[in-house]
Structures are given as C-alpha cells and as structure tokens.
Design a protein around this motif. Structure first.
Motif, mmCIF file in Angstrom:
data_model
loop_
_atom_site.group_PDB
_atom_site.id
_atom_site.type_symbol
_atom_site.label_atom_id
_atom_site.label_comp_id
_atom_site.label_asym_id
_atom_site.label_seq_id
_atom_site.Cartn_x
_atom_site.Cartn_y
_atom_site.Cartn_z
ATOM 1 N N GLN A 5 -82.136 128.526 -14.636
ATOM 2 C CA GLN A 5 -83.439 128.906 -15.180
ATOM 3 C C GLN A 5 -84.532 128.913 -14.106
ATOM 4 O O GLN A 5 -85.490 129.667 -14.195
ATOM 5 N N PHE A 31 -79.936 123.473 -9.282
ATOM 6 C CA PHE A 31 -78.715 123.365 -10.079
ATOM 7 C C PHE A 31 -78.759 124.282 -11.297
ATOM 8 O O PHE A 31 -77.757 124.892 -11.671
ATOM 9 N N TYR A 32 -79.937 124.370 -11.897
ATOM 10 C CA TYR A 32 -80.056 125.126 -13.145
ATOM 11 C C TYR A 32 -80.526 126.548 -12.872
ATOM 12 O O TYR A 32 -81.452 126.769 -12.102
ATOM 13 N N LYS A 83 -84.803 118.491 -26.303
ATOM 14 C CA LYS A 83 -84.763 118.723 -24.858
ATOM 15 C C LYS A 83 -84.181 120.105 -24.627
ATOM 16 O O LYS A 83 -83.112 120.418 -25.157
ATOM 17 N N ALA A 84 -84.886 120.883 -23.862
ATOM 18 C CA ALA A 84 -84.378 122.226 -23.585
ATOM 19 C C ALA A 84 -83.519 122.201 -22.335
ATOM 20 O O ALA A 84 -83.936 121.679 -21.293
ATOM 21 N N GLY A 85 -82.322 122.733 -22.429
ATOM 22 C CA GLY A 85 -81.455 122.866 -21.252
ATOM 23 C C GLY A 85 -82.076 123.878 -20.316
ATOM 24 O O GLY A 85 -83.021 124.586 -20.673
ATOM 25 N N ALA A 86 -81.536 123.951 -19.121
ATOM 26 C CA ALA A 86 -82.185 124.839 -18.154
ATOM 27 C C ALA A 86 -81.202 125.834 -17.560
ATOM 28 O O ALA A 86 -81.451 126.421 -16.522
ATOM 29 N N TRP A 95 -78.972 106.987 -21.058
ATOM 30 C CA TRP A 95 -79.565 105.761 -20.494
ATOM 31 C C TRP A 95 -78.586 104.592 -20.566
ATOM 32 O O TRP A 95 -78.973 103.459 -20.767
ATOM 33 N N SER A 123 -78.032 115.641 -17.702
ATOM 34 C CA SER A 123 -79.119 116.602 -17.807
ATOM 35 C C SER A 123 -80.257 116.045 -18.653
ATOM 36 O O SER A 123 -81.426 116.193 -18.316
ATOM 37 N N LEU A 124 -79.910 115.379 -19.752
ATOM 38 C CA LEU A 124 -80.936 114.756 -20.593
ATOM 39 C C LEU A 124 -81.770 113.773 -19.791
ATOM 40 O O LEU A 124 -82.961 113.621 -20.009
ATOM 41 N N GLU A 125 -81.116 113.100 -18.855
ATOM 42 C CA GLU A 125 -81.825 112.111 -18.044
ATOM 43 C C GLU A 125 -82.623 112.758 -16.925
ATOM 44 O O GLU A 125 -83.223 112.090 -16.103
ATOM 45 N N GLY A 126 -82.537 114.083 -16.842
ATOM 46 C CA GLY A 126 -83.327 114.788 -15.840
ATOM 47 C C GLY A 126 -82.612 114.996 -14.527
ATOM 48 O O GLY A 126 -83.242 115.269 -13.508
ATOM 49 N N HIS A 127 -81.297 114.858 -14.540
ATOM 50 C CA HIS A 127 -80.530 115.016 -13.307
ATOM 51 C C HIS A 127 -79.792 116.340 -13.272
ATOM 52 O O HIS A 127 -79.804 117.088 -14.243
ATOM 53 N N ARG A 128 -79.116 116.584 -12.140
ATOM 54 C CA ARG A 128 -78.178 117.694 -12.062
ATOM 55 C C ARG A 128 -77.083 117.438 -13.092
ATOM 56 O O ARG A 128 -76.609 116.318 -13.215
ATOM 57 N N GLY A 129 -76.687 118.481 -13.791
ATOM 58 C CA GLY A 129 -75.703 118.288 -14.850
ATOM 59 C C GLY A 129 -74.292 118.178 -14.343
ATOM 60 O O GLY A 129 -73.457 119.041 -14.599
ATOM 61 N N MET A 130 -74.020 117.141 -13.593
ATOM 62 C CA MET A 130 -72.661 116.963 -13.068
ATOM 63 C C MET A 130 -71.964 115.882 -13.888
ATOM 64 O O MET A 130 -72.490 114.799 -14.075
ATOM 65 N N VAL A 158 -82.164 119.223 -8.538
ATOM 66 C CA VAL A 158 -82.162 119.589 -9.952
ATOM 67 C C VAL A 158 -82.578 121.051 -10.111
ATOM 68 O O VAL A 158 -81.937 121.826 -10.820
ATOM 69 N N CYS A 179 -73.242 121.754 -18.933
ATOM 70 C CA CYS A 179 -73.961 120.757 -19.726
ATOM 71 C C CYS A 179 -73.469 120.692 -21.159
ATOM 72 O O CYS A 179 -73.906 119.839 -21.925
ATOM 73 N N TYR A 239 -80.221 118.746 -27.723
ATOM 74 C CA TYR A 239 -80.207 119.400 -26.404
ATOM 75 C C TYR A 239 -79.895 120.863 -26.651
ATOM 76 O O TYR A 239 -78.787 121.221 -27.000
#
Lengths: 577, 733, 158
Positions: free
Chosen positions: C66, C63-64, A256-259, A294, A273-280, C60, A264, A215
């Motif tokens: 980017q 949130f980020y 996986k690129a962080g955003a 997962w 975040s890896l799962e594609g969600h908000r990084g909470m 999502v 995170c 990540y």
C-alpha cells in the motif's frame, strides 16, 4: 412500495450508484442494500410491493424513467426486459443461505434492519442464559469449522483460548481476504456487518476476551466504512462497550486496516501486522491461543466463520450439523467466477458436488468451449479437472484431489485456459507475496516461477517437470508458514492432472490452450477469408496484408501475437496454432 | 529432566530445552545459519530441521522443545534432502566468489589473490609462505610459468590482468636473497618415499612429503636437479643460479637428492619399491616429437629440447647462419631466441596458423621479434631438402585458415599449389615432447603411450607406485600443472602411507556468473611489467632478459587486484554447511536478488549480494544493541538488510561495535583488516581480556603470521564503549 | 519537490496515535492519505514522535504494497491481478495500458498524469477484468474500452 438497490463494491462498480441517482431525479428514493451475490446481473433493483418482489437486473441509468413509470403507474411493459428470468432466479433459489442470509436484503447501514431480522438475539441469549462453556458446546455440536481455509474446528480453538490463562485475551477477526478470486468476506461486511459483530461478540464471550479486533484489507474501503458505521450504531445501543445487555460482559472493538500483504492472512503474521510490524510469520509453537496479540492469548477466526455463529446459537448446533457430510457440516459460501455463465456468491450445504455449483447453479460455461477445470483455494489450492466434477464439497474429499476447500474461491476455466499459465499465475502471486523470511518460500517460489516462465516461453527442457516436483515437495516440507507450505499446490495439481500440457510446452514447444503467446502462431485460412479487410485495419502493427475480397496473409515476423485479428474476424478465418 | 532419543542415542535434556540445545549439548551437530543465542529464535534458514517419530511435519530444532520420549533423527534422508535443497536455493541467490578466479585457474590452486594482496601491503614474508604452500620453486615458476592465473584474472575486463607471475618471482627473489623461509616439518614418521625424477613434479612431491614427516629421496639421471626447468629452459629466461638456490632450500628442508643415477640402469622401480614404502615416478618427457616430414633424418635437423639441453650443457650444435624453428609454443620461442643468441643471422619461426593462434606467451612472441626473429605464419614444412645428408633448405606449403576445429582454433588448410622454399643451415623441431617409453617398461601405458595414472590418486598398475607429471596420462604440459599434481599426489601418498582414505570430491564453492559482473566503476590503471634488457643488448648474450620488479612497481601492480575472492572464505559458515551436502545450485540458477556492491566505511564492508537474509545483523542491532542501524527493507525475494533510506552506515547510529559482522554467517558483512589492501587470509582468532573504563572487557583479536589484523569488541562492555579500532588496538599494547 | 512538505499536517495524527503502541501502520496510512505518499521528512518526524527507529519504519513501509515513497500521478490506475481477472484476460489490459501510457508497473507518466500499479484482487471478480482509477472502478475491460477510458481521463485533466 419499497425500492432497494444492491450497493456492494461490485454493484457500485457496475453502476448501481448512478442508477440510484437517476432514480432520485425521477423522485424515487431507493434504499441501499448490500450484495445479493448475483454479481453477473448487477446493477440490481429490487421492488417490493408488500411481499411481492420484482427484481430488475442489469439496470442502467437510462432505465430510470421506465422504472419510475412502473412504480408510479404499475405499467410493466417498459421494464419487462429488465425483469430477472426464471432461469437466473434459480441461481438464488437453489442456495441455502446462512452466512449470507441478510446480504442484499437489509440495509447494512441501519442496525434497526438487522435487529428486525432477529439480530443480536443470539448474543443476548448467550450473555443472559448461557455460560461460555455452553456456547462452546453449541459450536462443538454444530461442527462449525474455520471457513478461512484450514477448516480447523472452531470450538477447539475457542476452547483452547478459553483454557489459556490470562486476564487479557483478544478475539480477532481475520478479514484480510487475500485469495485472489474470493470476495465473500467483503460481501458479508459490506452487506451485513452486524452479523459479523454479533458473531464476534459471542466468540469474545466464549473465550473470555474483552477486546475484539477486526483486521481488514485496506483495499476494501466500503467494507471498512460500513463496519465503522455499524460499530458506531452498536455502541450507541450498548451492544459494544461495558456491561453489554446489562450483564458484566464488556468488550471493546477496534478496526485495523491491513496495508497490502497476503501473508497477513496467516495468523502469526496477522498478529505481527496488528502490532505495527512487518507481517512476517512467527514460529509456532507458541500458538496464538497461548501467546498471540501483545503476547496475550488470542483467537483468530475469519469473517465467514463468525457470520454463521449467531444463526447457530438461534437455531441450535444440531440444525447446522444436520446439513453437510460426516466431516463437513453446515453451509459454505463460494465465489464462483471465471468462464462460468452465472458468476457470483453461492452458499450451499456441504455435500453438494462441484457439478451442482458450476453447472446447476452457475449455468455451465459462458462460451461454447468445454469445461476444463476449476481452481479452488486460490494460491494455496489447486486445479480440479473436469473428470472430477462430481467431487463432493467436503474438506476431505476436496483435499484428496490436491486442492483445498480454502476460503471459497472457485475460478472456473474452459479449454482456452492454459494450465501451465495458471500455475505460473499463482506462483507469480506467491512469489510476490512471500514475506521473504524463510529460504524455501523466498527463493523456492521465485525459482519455481522462473522455471514456469521458461516453460511457457518454450525454453523448458527435459527434466523440468521432475525438478519442479522435487522443489515442490521440498518447499511443502521446509517452508515456515502456511503460505509457503501450500504455495506448490497449484503446480503440483496442474502437473498431476495436466502433465501432458506441461510436456507439450516442453517437448513440442506448443501451448495446447493457445494462451502462451510465445508458443502460438496466427495464420489466415484462405478458404474462409472473405477479404473483408477488418483484421488488416485493426492490426496494431500492420502485419496483415491483402486486398479487398481477396484472402489476407499475416506476416509472422511482424506479428506480436496480440490476438486482435483472431477475436475480431467474423468468419473464423484466423487460425491460432 | 526430559528423556529423549536423538539418532539412536538416549539423552537427557533440561525442561524447556529445544531439540537443538539438547543435541548440541550431546555433541550432535545440527547445522544452523540464522540461529544465535544472542538473539530471539527466528526460524528462517530451515537448516536445523529434524524428523521426530510420530510427527508428520519436519521440526525446526531451534524452536521445537524436547518432550518426554521423543525420538529424533537429525540425519534422515528426508532431513538431508530438505537441507540440501535449502542450501541449493540459498546458494542460487548468493552472488559471490568464495575463491578468486586466478586461484581456481591455477593448476596448483596457488592462492594468487592472497600473495598479491600481501605484496601490495609489503608483507613479503607472509607472501612467500603462502606461495610455498603450493609451489616450492616460486622464483623459477614465477619466471617461466605461462600463468593461467592471469588468463582468468578479471582485471582484464578493466584493462589488463595483474602481472601475477612476475609478482610471485618478485616475492620469491626477496626470500632467496636473505635468510630464506624454511618450512616447519612434522615429526618423522619413519616412512620412506623414493621419487624418480628431479624436475618440478618430483621436487614438489618431495618437498611436501618431507614436510609431512616422511623421509624422501629424489633420484635423477642428470648431473643436476631441476629437470626441464634446468635443461629445457634457457638461461636468459631462468638463470640457473636462481634454480640452484631454490633446490638448495628443498635439500635444506630435509629432502635427499641423488644425481647421475638412471632408471633401468642403476635401479628399477621394483628395486626402489622394496627399499621404500612408496615410489613416485616423475620422469618427465625427454624425447622430441617428430613431424613425420621427409628429411627429418638429415644432418642439421635437431629436436627442440635436445637443442636447448645441448646449449645449456655448454656444447651447442653448429646451427649455422640460417635457422628455422618449427612450432608455435614456448619451446619454439626458447629455441629461436637461443638461436639468435648463438649468432644465427636469419632465424625463422615456421607456424601453420597465425600469430593469434600461437600457444606461446604473447610477451615471448613479441620479445623474440624484437630480437630479430622472422615469423613465417601460415606455412607448413612439406620436406626438408638436403645434399649429401646435410640439410640445405625447407619447402613450405602455404596455408590458409579454414573452419574452426575441436579446439576452437581455425584449422589451417593448404592453399593448393602454393609453396615456398627457404635455404637453411639447420632446423629445430619444437612441436612437442614425449615420454621415453623404454625407461618405464615396468608400468602400464595408455593409448597415448604415457604412463597410466589414476587422475585423483595417481596410482599405477604397481601397488605403492605413483606417477605424475609429463610422463603420465595426457603427456607433457606446463610446469605448474606438474607441480599441482605433485602436491595432490603428496597428499595421496601420505594417505596411502597412513592407510587412510582421502576425499577426492571437489568441494563446492560459490562462483559468480562472469557475464553479470559490472566493471564500469573501476578506474583504469595500466598493467606494469618489469623492465627488460634492450633487444640489441640481450640478443648477444644469455643474461636474464627481465630485470624484475622494483619494490615500488610490485606494490603498485599488486594494488591493482580487484579482490575477487571473499575475505570470509576461511570462516564462512554458509560455505561450511554448503560443503557438507552434495549440492548443485545450478539446478536452480536464476535471477540474483541484489546488486553486487562495495559499500564500506572505515570498519565494515557491506555487500548484500552475498546476504542470505538470516536477519542476524538486523536482529542483533535491534535486540542486543538497541541501535537499529539496519532494518529489513522490502519484501520477499528482494528483501535487503539496509539502513533507512539506503543511507551509508556512517550516517546511522551505528557505533561500529561489529556484532553484526561477527554474527554474519557469510561475507555480506565483513570487518576490515588492519591492512591497506584487503586480503582473504586464514587468520587466527583469540579472545583477549583488556580493561575498559576500569572494567574487564573482552576483545577478539585476529592475527596472521603474528601480525594483528583485526580487533573486534567481544562483549557488552567493549561494544558499548564506543572506542575506535585504534583505541582498542592501543589497549592491547 | 520535498521542500514544500508541510509537516504540521501530521500533528493531528501523531497526537492521536504516537503514544498508542502498535499504531505504526495506522500512522503511515494517515500520512499517505495526507501527502499521497510517505515523504522522508514525515518518516523522520514519525520516528521522532513515536521513538520507533527510521530503519524499522522503513522496514514496515517497504513491506506493505500500500505504501509509496514517491508522489503518484493525478490518476492512480490500480489494475487488479486477481485470478478471475487473469482468466478473463487482464494481461492484455496491462499490455494495453503500458503501450498507451508508455510506463511500467510502479511508474508514473512524465506529465505526472498517470501512475500504474498492479494490485492484489480487488474483489470485483464478476466484473473481471477490473481496474480502479482513484476511487472509481471500471469492469469488464477490453483493450478498446481501456483505451477509451484513458483517453477520457486525459481529456478531463486538461
């Protein structure tokens, strides 16, 4: 002769690519290397004649003909001024490099160069000669601890993940280097990506993971590019994929690129975040070792941690453990920046002191102002004052100061840095980066920031320091994840060591460092002013008046406190108070 | 089973149970705001923290599992401090008014927004019941009250405040002209309370103590009850027939009224105390204050309340044709307008400041002028001049306004050497009134010469003797002030009679920062006032000046209410938790995360300014309903639950199941009531089973005074049935 | 301006990732690479193809840091907010850019030339203060140097 140009992100930013192009025009095809870590000397051109190295620093495009002349004729006369000084060479000579051992030396885009440096031999020996338990045992012997910040024993995490039941397991590398002021992970990926891949594969083998994930911050495009390239090459060589080295160990790799979210870096947020969600962040327990990516057992380590693994396997856990202190083994990489003379990456054995890093290696202050403090651990860390300069680099000793080892950001400050401003800077960061889930962090950091803003504006009031402290302890106790729990550290340490500076802002409405613009005033010392008119001509708001050869005057009502006159005056006639 | 200890109590919990579950199963309450069984554990609010022995960190009890031998403390100092700060932080970012400013500014805390809203909906019976929770004499008070509520009314920032007082009179008049509302009284306690003084304070205390089950007798020196309402306020403002009817209701409710008995002559406080369990002294302030101006002893100089009382009793003094009233308050207005009605040709009001500083009601000032009263602003009498002991004229010092004084009003200062003389037949001094001290010689007085009573408990130096109203502490004030004291005193006396302690701490409530409120989206609608008799008609008689609201006017006026107070006040979980801890969110005052909004569809109103980001709405919509109408948008401090692209709910897949509203711990999401004008009301919720598609389904039904206000789906079947509220309502009938 | 969003550009990305669970951020990153920001129409299409509700996607996306929801200028200035940059005076650089361009953090100049965004540490701490303009990094900034760079960029654009 072999010509190598350091092309890490900052080397490129300093003009390395332009130098390479200029050399190409002189028919000199320099090869690429990563970052040697002498960032303050970039761009750097290394010229190897057999084993003899000539290192040229602060090279610019216009130096290309001179370099070409040297290479073609051996005439050093025109490049003498570019050759690194003995003093600057000490910057590297005083280091002990394990994680960074290949950085700036090999070409990160060529697996062959890594292999030439004994690359992937550690992995092979693990897969063919050692059980996963034995690998974990070696790591245990080495005393390697998480280099991302918390310093948790690596073997323990690996063992927990290994013990966790389940067929599917994940090994995750946290390359979301978010601490503003640390860049060693980026340097490792850009300069020696195979070292990371090898460390990760050994980790995957140890815990029994078939999937490895990196990540990495999207802000590191070059790192992503070189890592992708490295994975490609490793795949071609059968080092990644099925039946690695002909064994029954298989492992795939994913990037996986962080955003863009500091939180995170917290492992449960990273998983979200890896799962594609908000990084909470998720509540712990369950810990990732039981239920992670997962909801499968997962192990997360950071880049630098993995970068030590292959070396440890090749050299033995004991060799690593021989360095350092009772509780902190091996080496640690620091990104030394700020008001220090020589900034860059410094890898030294644990047990050295802050003085060793900042003065011995870093060369002390850039300016003539005295050293004031060093900020360690970024937004989760704290400021260590000059009086504690002999603190030993050790998880416990640093923790005792109120700061933390952290990921290795070391921002050096001199007397011109306002410590309340520093606390405000970090709170601004954490408040912006707070995910917003828990009350203490979401609102608490915002309220702390507002209080610090008021204080630096001269609107602080009696009791603010105590209220800040009360809030700090409450946030440490009540926040959900590490980001919130450590967010008060920059405030607490600056209050602890620089309380008088807070009081000066609050009671006297003064900023002793002269940094808080609302609390300073510029004036001209008539005795020193020569009437050169330079300041008046450069004042953006025409607040300075005076005639040639007569002392000038600043109109306080017009002055916007930009500091231009102060920095431009050649006679030190402008006074900041 | 797992054995553990919580707060020193040994308990057992099933394997896998969380600490929260174990505690609640054993009657130990741990506050939570983001937890609900319906959705996954979240851990955001941080209120459920507890301390476990041997574990350095606080545990979130919603997620931490019980382990064998665990020793838990749910109320340790550290836990309480953590919750307290969490609540202070939450409230510092919660932009809402629990209670409307009108109610907060009413000395009796009358639920103005409540009854105004009910009047707007035509629910007059409910309105009068609500009013009578705080005021037993609403028809009278509605007519005479200087209405501090209206001063606080935010509608003034749009154009003018709501005519709250007249609306109260309107609702009360309806009640008086039919089978009037009688309160339910509690089972008799056998305790006896004597009240000295039958004015607004005494009658109010009597009314509420009687409701609480105590036997109450009111003793009064005058021939009729009502005190200053009867003897200090002229007929044209408060017809005595109205007052009579209201007193009759109090009597009918069970209070015993005894007139023509005087303290110090017919009984003493001590003597009453021996016959009763408690005594309340509410004797009022019946003596006109002196101006200490030379000539006050001349014939033709009268005290304001003495003058008014004489007129009301039917024997007005000879005031002649030229009359001056000194003072600028409501008594001065009552006196001058009465003088006009008695036939005086020239009536002056002498006031040392200007019209702007006059404490009297603006309407009174205007109406008096319409009736011919002449104002002598910026004048101050320096002597009353007489001949043969009879008043002939007044000499006035001309004043001008200087620097502001402690009250913020500009201080009048004499203009050196400028005076004016006005020939007069009589002068009425309406500058204040005070306690007749001799009447209460048994009680300790303060330095102002009033009875010293505890501000919270109303106790005096005599055990079991309480004192309230104009006779106490700071002296004479307005009727509603006395009524508020009486109401609180009744509770204090009740506690005293039951040997209980009363919590006098003012519970925390959330208040918006007035400076941040934006009214620009409000449409201007002029304030309505009842029609009045024409000046040339009314100045010749004592008929009531105000003709009162018509029903249409009242509804329209009431509909102007901005609905400041929160509709979820009565079931707000956030407020409930906030009031449990001694919080002071002002310590952390700062920016609010969201704009105050009024986004609503037919059923659901959203206001994220009140949101505390517990996430229950988003999570339940996702996890329980799988509808995803709402998501969490943004990050950090300004995170907001909202539909994608900030669309209105109607443009999402929202099926109005109402689950999010039900789970919302505060007023960020509210379910609209079956009312045209929305009103915060203390509704009663009951679960009702109905049949939907041949299946038994559950509905949650709220009622107020029997009327159904909301029907909310309450289980999977009803939530997924996609029925409108009307269709659900039909299922009930 | 949203009339000319060519959604067909997204099909490759969606074909590759729509069915792969956990790919939302990756899809959004590709979408932004294509359009320069995340157009509403694209989000709706992503929702349709992935089955993820638009509220979740926007959750999502917002949130980020980017992700952007408005088109950016020709030059995206990313000013580093790292600690080293702070210590070495990035505040002054921010003020200079704001003054020169008349925009705040997160805004775009009226001529559509420049967008300004304060970003997390770019990791070039030794060159601090640092900014990136599109792909290029500029280090050791001073107010004068910054003004010069902006001027050159503006001239290059004409």
């Amino acid at each position: 002769m072999r010509i190598v140009i350091g092309q890490g992100s900052c080397g490129i930013a300093a003009g390395a690519e332009k130098v390479r192009q200029a050399l190409l025009k002189e028919n000199i095809n320099a090869s690429v290397a990563g970052c040697i870590g002498m960032c303050y000397l970039e761009p750097i051109v290394d010229i190897y004649d057999e084993d003899k190295l000539t290192r040229l620093v602060k090279v610019s495009e216009s130096d290309a003909p001179a370099i070409a002349e040297y290479i073609n004729t051996g005439d050093r006369s025109k490049i003498e001024n570019l050759v690194v000084s003995d003093e600057d060479s000490e910057f590297l000579n005083k280091q002990t490099r394990i994680a960074l051992r290949n950085c700036g030396i090999i070409n990160p885009e060529k697996i062959e160069e890594y292999i030439e440096k004994d690359g992937y031999t550690a992995l092979k020996s693990c897969l063919t000669e050692k059980t996963p338990e034995e690998v974990i045992e070696i790591i245990k012997t080495s005393g390697l601890a998480g280099r991302g910040g918390a310093g948790f024993p690596t073997w323990f995490k690996w063992n927990a993940a290994r013990q966790s039941e389940g067929e599917e397991k994940y090994l995750i590398c946290n390359a979301d280097e978010g601490d503003p002021g640390a860049f060693m992970d980026r340097a490792v990926i850009e300069s020696d990506p195979h070292n990371l891949i090898e460390g990760m594969l050994i980790g995957a083998y140890a815990i029994g993971a078939k999937h490895a994930v990196v990540y990495v911050r999207a802000e590191y495009p070059l790192a992503i590019k070189r890592l992708k390239n490295a994975l490609e090459q490793a795949r071609e060589k059968g080092i990644i994929g099925n039946n690695i080295f002909g064994t029954d160990f298989s492992c795939d790799f994913m990037i996986k690129a962080g955003a863009g979210a500091f939180v995170c870096g917290e492992e449960t947020a990273l998983i979200e975040s890896l799962e594609g969600h908000r990084g909470m962040p998720r509540l712990k327990p369950p810990f990732p070792a039981q239920s992670g990516f997962w909801r499968k057992p997962s192990n997360i380590n950071n880049v630098e941690t993995f970068a030590n693994v292959a070396w440890i396997i090749n050299n033995g856990g004991e060799a690593f453990a021989a360095m350092g202190t009772e509780g902190s083994k091996g080496t640690k990489v620091f990104a030394v920046t700020g008001k220090v003379k020589r900034s860059g990456l410094v890898e030294i054995p644990m047990g050295k002191t802050l003085r060793d890093v900042i003065f011995d290696i870093g060369g002390g202050m850039k300016s003539d102002k005295p050293f004031k403090a060093v900020q360690m651990g970024g937004p989760s860390g704290g400021c260590i004052p000059a009086s504690l300069i002999d603190t030993v680099i050790d998880y416990k000793a640093l923790g005792a100061t109120g700061a933390i080892m952290g990921s290795g950001g070391m921002v050096v400050m001199d007397e011109s840095t306002c410590m309340v401003g520093m606390a405000k800077f970090f709170l601004d960061f954490t408040a912006k980066e707070s995910c917003g889930k828990c009350v203490h962090c979401r609102i608490g950091t915002k309220r702390m920031l507002e209080m610090l803003e008021r204080i630096t504006k001269g609107e602080g009031k009696e009791g603010d320091i105590e209220l800040l402290e009360e809030l700090c302890y409450a946030i440490k106790d009540g926040a959900l994840c590490g980001l919130g729990q450590t967010a008060p550290n920059p405030v607490l340490t600056t209050i602890k060591y620089f309380r008088d500076e807070y009081e000066a802002h609050i009671k006297d409405k003064k900023c002793p460092a002269g940094e808080c613009s609302d609390l300073i005033e510029y004036s001209i010392n008539a005795e020193k002013c020569k009437g050169c008119t330079l300041c008046a001509r450069n004042c953006p708001v025409e607040a300075i008046s005076g005639t040639v050869k007569n002392p000038h005057v600043i109109n306080i009502d017009k002055c916007i406190k930009c500091g231009k006159c102060y920095s431009i005056c050649r006679f030190d006639a402008v006074v900041k108070a | 089973m797992i054995n553990l200890t919580i707060n020193g109590k040994a308990i057992q919990a099933p394997e896998g149970a969380t600490i929260l579950e174990a505690a609640r199963a054993n009657g130990i309450d741990i506050p939570t705001l983001c937890y609900d069984k319906a959705v996954e554990i979240y851990g955001a609010c941080g209120l459920c923290v507890v301390e476990a022995e041997g574990i350095p960190k606080l545990l979130r009890s919603c997620s931490a599992k019980c382990t064998e031998g665990m020793v838990i403390n749910t109320e340790s100092d550290r836990v309480v401090q953590s919750r307290k700060i969490a609540m202070e932080l939450l409230m510092s970012a919660h932009d809402g008014d629990c209670v409307a400013p009108c109610q907060l500014n009413c000395p009796a805390r009358t639920d103005c927004q409540g009854y105004v809203g009910l009047i707007a909906n035509g629910e007059y019976d409910s309105a009068i019941k609500l009013i009578k929770n705080k005021i037993p004499l609403p028809a009278s008070i509605g007519r005479v009250c200087p209405h501090p509520c209206e001063k606080a009314c935010r509608r003034k920032n749009v154009e003018e405040p709501i005519n709250i007082a007249q609306l109260k009179a309107f609702a009360a008049d309806i009640d008086l002209n039919k089978d009037s509302y009688l309160p339910d009284v509690m089972v008799r306690t056998g305790k006896k309370v004597a009240i000295i003084g039958g004015g607004p304070a005494g009658l109010t205390a009597a009314y509420y103590l009687n409701i609480m089950g105590h036997s109450v007798t009111v003793y009064d020196m005058m021939e009729k009850m009502g005190g200053m309402l009867r003897y200090g306020i002229p007929q044209y403002r408060l017809p005595k027939e109205v007052l009579d009817k209201e007193i009759a209701i109090i009597e009918k409710s069970g209070v015993k009224l005894v007139n023509n008995v005087k303290l110090g002559k017919d009984f003493t406080i001590e003597s009453l105390k021996t016959e009763n369990d408690a005594v309340i002294v509410a004797v009022g302030a019946w003596q006109s204050s002196s101006m200490r101006t030379p000539g006050e002893d001349l014939e033709g100089v009268y005290g304001g309340i003495d003058f008014l009382r004489a007129v009301i009793k039917g024997n007005p003094p000879e005031i002649g044709e030229r009359v001056a009233i000194c003072g600028g308050g409501n008594t001065a207005m009552d006196a001058c307008r009465t003088a006009v009605r008695l036939g005086a040709k020239e009536v002056y009001v002498i006031y040392r400041r200007t019209r702007a500083e006059m404490p009297a009601d603006a309407l009174e000032i205007d109406e008096a002028e319409e009736e011919g009263v002449i104002y002598k602003f910026l004048t101050n009498p320096i002597s009353f001049n007489g001949e043969n002991g009879k008043l002939k004229s007044v000499t006035l010092q001309i004043m001008e306004l200087g620097e502001p004084d402690a009250s913020g009003r500009r201080r009048p200062v004499p203009v050196e050497g400028k005076t004016e003389e006005i020939p007069l037949d009589s002068v009425i001094l309406a500058i204040g009134q005070k306690l007749v001290q001799g009447d209460v010689s048994e009680l300790q007085l303060n330095e102002r010469g009033n009875i010293e009573a505890d501000p919270d408990w109303f106790t005096t130096n005599m055990d079991g003797v309480f004192a309230i109203g104009d006779a106490t502490n700071r002296g004479a004030s307005i009727a509603i002030e006395a009524i508020g004291e009486a109401d609180r005193c009744a509770k204090a006396v009740d506690a005293y009679l039951n040997n209980q302690k009363m919590d006098t701490r003012v519970p925390y409530i959330s208040k918006r920062d007035e400076a941040t409120i934006d009214y620009s989206d409000r449409k201007k609608e002029a304030r309505k006032t009842p029609r009045v008799l024409a000046p040339e008609v009314r100045n010749k008689n004592f008929d009531e000046v105000s003709l009162g609201f018509t029903e249409e006017e009242a509804k329209e006026e009431a509909s102007r209410c901005l609905e400041c107070g929160c509709r979820e006040y009565y079931k707000c979980k956030l407020l409930n938790v906030a009031q449990r801890y001694d919080i002071d969110p002002s310590r952390f005052q700062g920016e609010m995360p969201q704009q105050y909004t009024h986004d609503a569809n037919a059923f659901i109103e959203r206001n994220t300014a009140k949101c505390i980001l517990c996430g229950l709405c988003v999570r339940s919509c996702r996890e329980v309903m799988d509808i995803h109408a709402l998501g969490l948008m943004g990050r950090g401090f300004t995170t907001e639950p909202s539909p994608a692209f900030a669309l209105p709910l109607d443009q999402t897949k929202c099926n109005n199941c109402g689950l999010c509203v039900q789970l919302c711990p505060t007023g960020a999401l509210t379910e609209k009531a079956n009312l045209k004008k929305q009103v915060p009301l203390n509704e009663e919720y009951t679960e009702v089973k109905v049949e939907i598609d041949d299946q038994q389904a559950s509905l949650l039904v709220s009622r107020y005074n029997g009327k159904i206000l909301r029907v909310i789906p309450n289980d999977e079947i009803s939530r997924n049935a996609n029925l409108t509220r009307e269709q659900l309502l039909a299922k009930l009938q | 301006m949203n009339d000319n969003i060519d959604l067909s550009l997204l099909s490759g990305v969606l074909d590759e990732y729509a069915a792969v669970k956990g790919s939302l951020i990756t899809i959004l990153q590709h979408t932004q690479d294509i359009y320069g920001y995340l157009p509403k129409e694209a989000i709706e299409l992503i929702s349709e193809r992935t089955g993820i509700a638009t509220s979740e996607i926007m959750g999502v996306g917002t949130f980020y840091t980017q992700f952007r929801f408005e088109p950016v200028g020709k030059y995206l200035i990313m000013l580093c907010q790292g600690t080293a940059c702070h210590v070495n005076g990035s505040e002054l650089i921010l003020q200079t850019i704001k003054d020169e361009l008349g925009i705040d953090d997160g805004q775009t100049t009226e001529d559509g030339l420049f967008s300004l965004k304060c970003v997390a540490c770019l990791g070039c701490c030794s060159l601090s203060p640092v900014m990136m303009v599109n792909e290029d990094t500029y280090g050791s900034l001073t107010p004068d140097k910054t003004k010069k760079i902006l001027k050159e960029l503006r001239e290059a654009a004409v």
